[in-house]
Design a protein around this motif. Structure first.
Motif, short mmCIF file in Angstrom:
data_model
loop_
_atom_site.label_atom_id
_atom_site.label_comp_id
_atom_site.label_asym_id
_atom_site.label_seq_id
_atom_site.Cartn_x
_atom_site.Cartn_y
_atom_site.Cartn_z
N THR A 9 0.83 -1.04 0.00
CA THR A 9 -0.08 0.07 -0.05
C THR A 9 0.94 1.29 0.08
OG1 THR A 9 0.00 0.03 2.35
CG2 THR A 9 -1.77 -0.93 1.23
N VAL A 10 0.33 2.43 -0.55
CA VAL A 10 1.12 3.62 -0.65
C VAL A 10 0.46 4.39 0.71
CG1 VAL A 10 1.57 5.83 -2.01
CG2 VAL A 10 1.21 3.36 -2.98
N PRO A 11 1.28 5.19 1.57
CA PRO A 11 0.41 5.91 2.42
C PRO A 11 0.03 7.09 1.89
CG PRO A 11 3.14 6.22 2.35
CD PRO A 11 2.83 4.96 1.27
N PRO A 12 -0.76 7.82 2.68
CA PRO A 12 -1.47 8.94 1.99
C PRO A 12 -0.48 9.98 1.58
CG PRO A 12 -2.31 8.45 4.03
CD PRO A 12 -1.22 7.37 4.00
N VAL A 62 0.32 33.40 1.82
CA VAL A 62 0.23 32.18 1.15
C VAL A 62 1.33 31.31 1.78
CG1 VAL A 62 1.52 32.83 -0.92
CG2 VAL A 62 0.03 30.91 -0.96
N ALA A 63 2.52 31.74 2.23
CA ALA A 63 3.65 31.15 2.73
C ALA A 63 3.31 30.58 4.09
CB ALA A 63 4.95 31.93 2.89
N ARG A 64 2.77 31.65 4.83
CA ARG A 64 2.44 31.10 6.31
C ARG A 64 1.24 30.20 6.17
NH1 ARG A 64 2.22 36.87 9.39
NH2 ARG A 64 4.50 37.52 8.88
N ARG A 65 0.34 30.27 5.32
CA ARG A 65 -0.65 28.95 5.29
C ARG A 65 -0.28 27.60 4.88
NH1 ARG A 65 -3.65 33.06 2.90
NH2 ARG A 65 -3.35 32.02 0.75
N ALA A 66 0.81 27.74 4.11
CA ALA A 66 1.48 26.48 3.48
C ALA A 66 2.01 26.01 4.56
CB ALA A 66 2.39 26.88 2.20
N ILE A 67 2.98 26.76 5.43
CA ILE A 67 3.68 26.24 6.62
C ILE A 67 3.05 25.73 7.66
CG2 ILE A 67 5.29 26.79 8.31
CD1 ILE A 67 6.69 28.85 6.20
N ALA A 68 1.79 26.49 7.88
CA ALA A 68 0.77 25.98 8.98
C ALA A 68 0.27 24.64 8.30
CB ALA A 68 -0.16 26.90 9.01
N ASP A 69 -0.18 24.32 7.14
CA ASP A 69 -0.62 22.98 6.51
C ASP A 69 0.42 21.95 6.91
OD1 ASP A 69 -3.14 23.98 5.96
OD2 ASP A 69 -2.79 24.40 4.12
N ARG A 70 1.63 22.30 6.54
CA ARG A 70 2.76 21.28 6.88
C ARG A 70 2.81 20.94 7.97
NH1 ARG A 70 7.32 24.79 3.26
NH2 ARG A 70 5.87 24.81 1.51
N ILE A 71 2.80 21.85 9.20
CA ILE A 71 2.93 21.70 10.50
C ILE A 71 1.80 20.58 10.78
CG2 ILE A 71 2.86 22.46 13.03
CD1 ILE A 71 4.53 24.99 11.54
N ARG A 72 0.65 21.17 10.58
CA ARG A 72 -0.68 20.15 10.93
C ARG A 72 -0.40 18.84 10.58
NH1 ARG A 72 -4.32 18.86 7.59
NH2 ARG A 72 -3.84 20.38 6.11
N VAL A 73 -0.01 18.64 9.31
CA VAL A 73 -0.02 17.42 8.55
C VAL A 73 1.17 16.39 9.53
CG1 VAL A 73 0.76 15.93 6.84
CG2 VAL A 73 -0.89 17.85 6.31
N LEU A 74 2.39 17.18 9.55
CA LEU A 74 3.27 16.45 10.34
C LEU A 74 3.06 16.17 11.79
CD1 LEU A 74 6.51 18.55 9.13
CD2 LEU A 74 5.95 16.25 8.54
N GLU A 75 2.23 16.87 12.30
CA GLU A 75 1.81 16.65 13.70
C GLU A 75 0.75 15.30 13.97
OE1 GLU A 75 0.08 20.27 15.19
OE2 GLU A 75 2.17 20.60 16.04
N LEU A 76 0.14 15.10 12.74
CA LEU A 76 -0.66 13.71 12.60
C LEU A 76 -0.06 12.33 12.58
CD1 LEU A 76 -3.29 15.23 10.18
CD2 LEU A 76 -3.54 15.02 12.72
N ILE A 77 1.29 12.69 12.13
CA ILE A 77 2.23 11.51 11.98
C ILE A 77 2.54 10.70 13.15
CG2 ILE A 77 4.30 10.54 11.13
CD1 ILE A 77 4.21 12.76 8.82
#
Length: 77
Positions: A9-12, A62-77
């Motif tokens: 399987t491929v991870p999300p 836009v950069a701040r939103r992108a960075i916030a999204d990356r942090i949110r996703v990384l915190e789910l790992i």
């Protein structure tokens, strides 16, 4: 009897790209292929963003939103 091969399987995937990025089309094609294969994908197409927008304009909204999204996703790992 032939042994069963393991099912891989491929991870999300988390994929983001700026609308003005030179790799935009390749990224959107990849997102489409992953989605069609049943891979969960979170995709962000950032308006007005060139390649490396988060490095060259790191204080932009836009950069701040992108960075916030990356942090949110990384915190789910």
């Amino acid at each position: 009897m032939t042994p069963r091969l393991p099912r891989y399987t491929v991870p999300p995937a988390y994929i983001e790209v700026g609308r003005l990025d030179v790799f935009r089309d390749e990224d959107t094609d990849y997102v489409t292929k992953l989605s069609r294969a049943g891979v969960p994908v979170e995709f962000h197409l950032h308006p007005g963003g060139p390649h490396e927008f988060d490095s060259i304009a790191f204080t932009s909204d836009v950069a701040r939103r992108a960075i916030a999204d990356r942090i949110r996703v990384l915190e789910l790992i």
